[in-house]
Motif scaffolding. Structure first.
Motif, PDB file in Angstrom:
ATOM      1  N   TYR A  13       0.898  -1.323   0.221  1.00  0.00           N
ATOM      2  CA  TYR A  13       0.019  -0.258   0.009  1.00  0.00           C
ATOM      3  C   TYR A  13       0.782   1.654   0.092  1.00  0.00           C
ATOM      4  O   TYR A  13       0.641   2.146  -1.499  1.00  0.00           O
ATOM      5  N   LEU A  14       1.422   1.163   0.568  1.00  0.00           N
ATOM      6  CA  LEU A  14       2.691   1.960   0.614  1.00  0.00           C
ATOM      7  C   LEU A  14       3.585   2.875  -0.252  1.00  0.00           C
ATOM      8  O   LEU A  14       3.732   4.185  -0.536  1.00  0.00           O
ATOM      9  N   GLU A  15       4.224   1.924  -0.921  1.00  0.00           N
ATOM     10  CA  GLU A  15       4.369   1.452  -2.551  1.00  0.00           C
ATOM     11  C   GLU A  15       3.764   2.775  -4.004  1.00  0.00           C
ATOM     12  O   GLU A  15       4.391   3.173  -4.018  1.00  0.00           O
ATOM     13  N   SER A  16       2.376   1.531  -3.685  1.00  0.00           N
ATOM     14  CA  SER A  16       1.550   2.613  -4.149  1.00  0.00           C
ATOM     15  C   SER A  16       0.391   3.677  -4.595  1.00  0.00           C
ATOM     16  O   SER A  16       0.626   3.597  -4.583  1.00  0.00           O
ATOM     17  N   HIS A  17       0.788   4.359  -2.987  1.00  0.00           N
ATOM     18  CA  HIS A  17       0.279   5.357  -2.739  1.00  0.00           C
ATOM     19  C   HIS A  17       1.671   7.205  -1.960  1.00  0.00           C
ATOM     20  O   HIS A  17       1.572   6.896  -0.934  1.00  0.00           O
ATOM     21  N   ALA A  18       2.541   6.183  -2.169  1.00  0.00           N
ATOM     22  CA  ALA A  18       3.601   7.117  -1.962  1.00  0.00           C
ATOM     23  C   ALA A  18       3.592   8.325  -2.563  1.00  0.00           C
ATOM     24  O   ALA A  18       4.042   9.562  -2.045  1.00  0.00           O
ATOM     25  N   GLY A  19       2.893   8.417  -3.321  1.00  0.00           N
ATOM     26  CA  GLY A  19       3.101  10.169  -4.498  1.00  0.00           C
ATOM     27  C   GLY A  19       1.807  11.212  -3.292  1.00  0.00           C
ATOM     28  O   GLY A  19       1.608  11.890  -3.346  1.00  0.00           O
ATOM     29  N   ALA A  20       0.816  10.276  -2.201  1.00  0.00           N
ATOM     30  CA  ALA A  20       0.244  10.827  -1.316  1.00  0.00           C
ATOM     31  C   ALA A  20       0.767  11.904  -0.286  1.00  0.00           C
ATOM     32  O   ALA A  20       0.382  12.832   0.032  1.00  0.00           O
TER      33      ALA A  20
END
Length: 267
Positions: free
Chosen positions: A61-68
């Motif tokens: 999750y953290l990888e796929s939402h790093a742009g947040a």
């Protein structure tokens, strides 16, 4: 000019340069800190993030939402922490895969059967990979329990040393058990006949210590304490006999108890 002769490497050389590892880490706490970064950044989907103890899914999750994470410092901190957690996860995977191999072998699996499971091309390669994986659960006792280098030579040497230590511990335990079998009855007789032994202050003190430790004397530490107290009683009684010129025991049974303790101490 003749070329210098190359010295052969010591057989223990693989043990001398252990790799640096993450080791112990509170992964759940680290994930919680990363979750807080996303919450502070008002990540709208942070509620979909896996629980703190679900490391693999949380990292995905953290990888796929790093742009947040809009703040550059927060993105940097989070990325570095993710690198660390992936490394930690890799170490844990090695440990648990090694255990799975051990269980498979114990259940009768041949190395040929483990070839595809370990993604190698031959039984010998499967054996070597399994040996290297065992480094994850071994430490080099001679160098402060540092991790063992991931080579078959280092792993086999570490396992040999561990087997020697285990054998020495078993030998010490057997000796302690035999010693306890001799010591406990002697100590018990001293307590049973203490009323007929000289009640001088030192004698009474050490008999009290024997009475306190004897009922629960099981561990090596307790055994050493009991032996120390029996030796102290014997010394105190012998000193009394020398200084008073009279027997330290007033009955035949008490004298026999004292004599048995003195004989045991003298061994």
């Amino acid at each position: 000019m003749a070329r210098p002769t190359r010295k052969s490497a010591a057989s223990t050389k693989p043990l001398l340069k252990p790799p640096v590892r993450i080791g112990k880490l509170d992964a759940a706490a680290a994930i919680s800190e990363l979750r807080k970064l996303h919450e502070d950044a008002e990540d709208e989907e942070v509620g979909l993030m896996a629980a703190d103890n679900e490391l693999f899914q949380a990292l995905l999750y953290l990888e796929s939402h790093a742009g947040a994470l809009k703040d550059e410092e927060a993105r940097r901190r989070a990325a570095v922490q993710r690198v660390k957690l992936w490394e930690y996860l890799r170490e844990q995977a090695d440990i648990h895969q090694a255990k799975a191999i051990e269980h498979a072998r114990a259940a009768g699996a041949e190395w040929t059967e483990l070839v595809p499971a370990l993604a190698v091309k031959s039984p010998s390669a499967a054996y070597n990979k399994a040996t290297r994986l065992r480094a994850g659960v071994l430490t080099d006792h001679s160098r402060g329990d540092r991790p063992v280098r991931r080579t078959p030579e280092a792993v086999l040497e570490a396992e040999r040393q561990a087997a020697l230590r285990a054998a020495e511990e078993r030998r010490a335990q057997r000796q302690a058990a035999r010693r306890h079998g001799l010591l406990a009855p002697v100590a018990q007789r001293l307590i049973e006949h203490r009323a007929d032994l000289d009640d001088e202050e030192d004698v009474s003190f050490w008999l009290d210590q024997i009475a306190a430790v004897l009922p629960t004397c099981q561990t090596p530490t307790q055994l050493v304490s009991l032996e120390t107290y029996v030796e102290a009683v014997v010394r105190a009684l012998k000193k009394l006999e020398r200084t008073t010129a009279r027997p330290a025991a007033s009955t035949a049974d008490a004298q026999l108890a004292f004599a048995a303790a003195a004989e045991l101490v003298a061994r």
